[in-house]
Design a protein around this motif. Structure first.
Motif, PDB file in Angstrom:
ATOM      1  N   ASP A   1      -3.452  -1.910 -12.543  1.00 14.51           N
ATOM      2  CA  ASP A   1      -3.780  -2.944 -11.559  1.00 14.51           C
ATOM      3  C   ASP A   1      -2.838  -2.911 -10.357  1.00 14.51           C
ATOM      4  O   ASP A   1      -2.433  -3.953  -9.838  1.00 14.51           O
ATOM      5  CB  ASP A   1      -3.776  -4.330 -12.207  1.00 14.51           C
ATOM      6  N   GLY A   2      -2.465  -1.706  -9.933  1.00 12.69           N
ATOM      7  CA  GLY A   2      -1.659  -1.548  -8.738  1.00 12.69           C
ATOM      8  C   GLY A   2      -0.173  -1.771  -8.909  1.00 12.69           C
ATOM      9  O   GLY A   2       0.568  -1.782  -7.941  1.00 12.69           O
ATOM     10  N   LYS A   3       0.282  -1.954 -10.151  1.00 12.79           N
ATOM     11  CA  LYS A   3       1.704  -2.167 -10.422  1.00 12.79           C
ATOM     12  C   LYS A   3       2.184  -1.144 -11.441  1.00 12.79           C
ATOM     13  O   LYS A   3       1.401  -0.580 -12.191  1.00 12.79           O
ATOM     14  CB  LYS A   3       1.947  -3.577 -10.951  1.00 12.79           C
ATOM     15  N   VAL A   4       3.497  -0.952 -11.487  1.00  8.87           N
ATOM     16  CA  VAL A   4       4.083   0.007 -12.424  1.00  8.87           C
ATOM     17  C   VAL A   4       4.138  -0.613 -13.808  1.00  8.87           C
ATOM     18  O   VAL A   4       4.800  -1.629 -14.023  1.00  8.87           O
ATOM     19  CB  VAL A   4       5.497   0.435 -11.975  1.00  8.87           C
ATOM     20  N   ARG A   5       3.427   0.012 -14.730  1.00 10.47           N
ATOM     21  CA  ARG A   5       3.420  -0.452 -16.121  1.00 10.47           C
ATOM     22  C   ARG A   5       4.479   0.285 -16.938  1.00 10.47           C
ATOM     23  O   ARG A   5       5.149  -0.288 -17.779  1.00 10.47           O
ATOM     24  CB  ARG A   5       2.056  -0.232 -16.750  1.00 10.47           C
TER      25      ARG A   5
ATOM     26  N   SER B   1      -6.687   0.954  -5.060  1.00  9.08           N
ATOM     27  CA  SER B   1      -7.852   1.648  -4.536  1.00  9.08           C
ATOM     28  C   SER B   1      -8.108   1.384  -3.063  1.00  9.08           C
ATOM     29  O   SER B   1      -9.033   1.910  -2.500  1.00  9.08           O
ATOM     30  CB  SER B   1      -9.097   1.277  -5.358  1.00  9.08           C
ATOM     31  N   VAL B   2      -7.274   0.573  -2.445  1.00  4.87           N
ATOM     32  CA  VAL B   2      -7.424   0.298  -1.024  1.00  4.87           C
ATOM     33  C   VAL B   2      -6.364   1.107  -0.293  1.00  4.87           C
ATOM     34  O   VAL B   2      -5.172   0.962  -0.559  1.00  4.87           O
ATOM     35  CB  VAL B   2      -7.250  -1.209  -0.730  1.00  4.87           C
ATOM     36  N   GLY B   3      -6.803   1.970   0.613  1.00  5.50           N
ATOM     37  CA  GLY B   3      -5.944   2.914   1.308  1.00  5.50           C
ATOM     38  C   GLY B   3      -4.524   2.472   1.587  1.00  5.50           C
ATOM     39  O   GLY B   3      -3.588   2.965   1.001  1.00  5.50           O
ATOM     40  N   ASN B   4      -4.322   1.540   2.507  1.00  8.37           N
ATOM     41  CA  ASN B   4      -2.959   1.194   2.881  1.00  8.37           C
ATOM     42  C   ASN B   4      -2.288   0.240   1.901  1.00  8.37           C
ATOM     43  O   ASN B   4      -1.112  -0.035   2.028  1.00  8.37           O
ATOM     44  CB  ASN B   4      -2.905   0.659   4.313  1.00  8.37           C
ATOM     45  N   LEU B   5      -3.010  -0.276   0.931  1.00  7.04           N
ATOM     46  CA  LEU B   5      -2.412  -1.116  -0.096  1.00  7.04           C
ATOM     47  C   LEU B   5      -2.036  -0.315  -1.333  1.00  7.04           C
ATOM     48  O   LEU B   5      -1.353  -0.813  -2.205  1.00  7.04           O
ATOM     49  CB  LEU B   5      -3.366  -2.245  -0.505  1.00  7.04           C
ATOM     50  N   MET B   6      -2.488   0.923  -1.392  1.00  3.73           N
ATOM     51  CA  MET B   6      -2.226   1.755  -2.561  1.00  3.73           C
ATOM     52  C   MET B   6      -0.726   1.948  -2.760  1.00  3.73           C
ATOM     53  O   MET B   6       0.007   2.238  -1.808  1.00  3.73           O
ATOM     54  CB  MET B   6      -2.898   3.117  -2.381  1.00  3.73           C
ATOM     55  N   LEU B   7      -0.274   1.757  -3.975  1.00  2.00           N
ATOM     56  CA  LEU B   7       1.122   2.012  -4.286  1.00  2.00           C
ATOM     57  C   LEU B   7       1.317   3.519  -4.360  1.00  2.00           C
ATOM     58  O   LEU B   7       0.689   4.192  -5.167  1.00  2.00           O
ATOM     59  CB  LEU B   7       1.520   1.344  -5.608  1.00  2.00           C
ATOM     60  N   THR B   8       2.148   4.032  -3.495  1.00  2.00           N
ATOM     61  CA  THR B   8       2.438   5.460  -3.464  1.00  2.00           C
ATOM     62  C   THR B   8       3.850   5.684  -3.976  1.00  2.00           C
ATOM     63  O   THR B   8       4.656   4.737  -4.092  1.00  2.00           O
ATOM     64  CB  THR B   8       2.344   6.009  -2.026  1.00  2.00           C
TER      65      THR B   8
END
Length: 128
Positions: free
Chosen positions: A115-119, A14-21
């Protein structure tokens, strides 16, 4: 002193530049495969990671513990980001290119995030 307002926990997605794209994930895959560096990808995978795969040389239903050996031994000559279809907080989707036995192939895939990781990771290789 300024007023401090708490908005609760902030996940990495949810944080712009930390978002996993999709592009960040594919660049990590590319480094892992092209340079045989598992550490480029493994930190982006959740502890309960599950890869639902159509790739016949990969273990069907690969788990996190299977990924290091796959990265080191995958019969791929090249891996490259191609395009993003969707970047979201829970799901990222796109395409990438692989070279397998000297033949370039397009792959479409979706990653389910937690949680920002690939499940969970699903992909399908375009038929030749």
């Amino acid at each position: 002193m300024g007023l401090r307002v708490s908005y609760g926990a902030v996940s990495a997605t949810s944080v712009g530049n930390l978002m996993l794209t999709w592009e960040k994930l594919m660049n990590a895959w590319a480094t892992a495969i092209n340079e045989r560096k598992p550490d480029a990808l493994l930190p982006l995978l959740a502890d309960d990671f599950h890869w639902v795969t159509s790739f016949r040389h990969a273990p069907i239903g690969a788990r996190l513990e299977d990924m290091e050996s796959f990265i080191l031994t995958a019969p791929l000559e090249a891996f490259e980001y191609e395009s993003t279809i969707h970047n979201g907080e829970d799901t990222i989707i796109g395409t990438h290119l692989i070279t397998w036995d000297g033949v370039p192939q397009k792959v479409m895939a979706a990653a389910i995030l937690k949680d920002g990781k690939v499940r969970k990771y699903h992909h399908m290789i375009k038929p030749a």
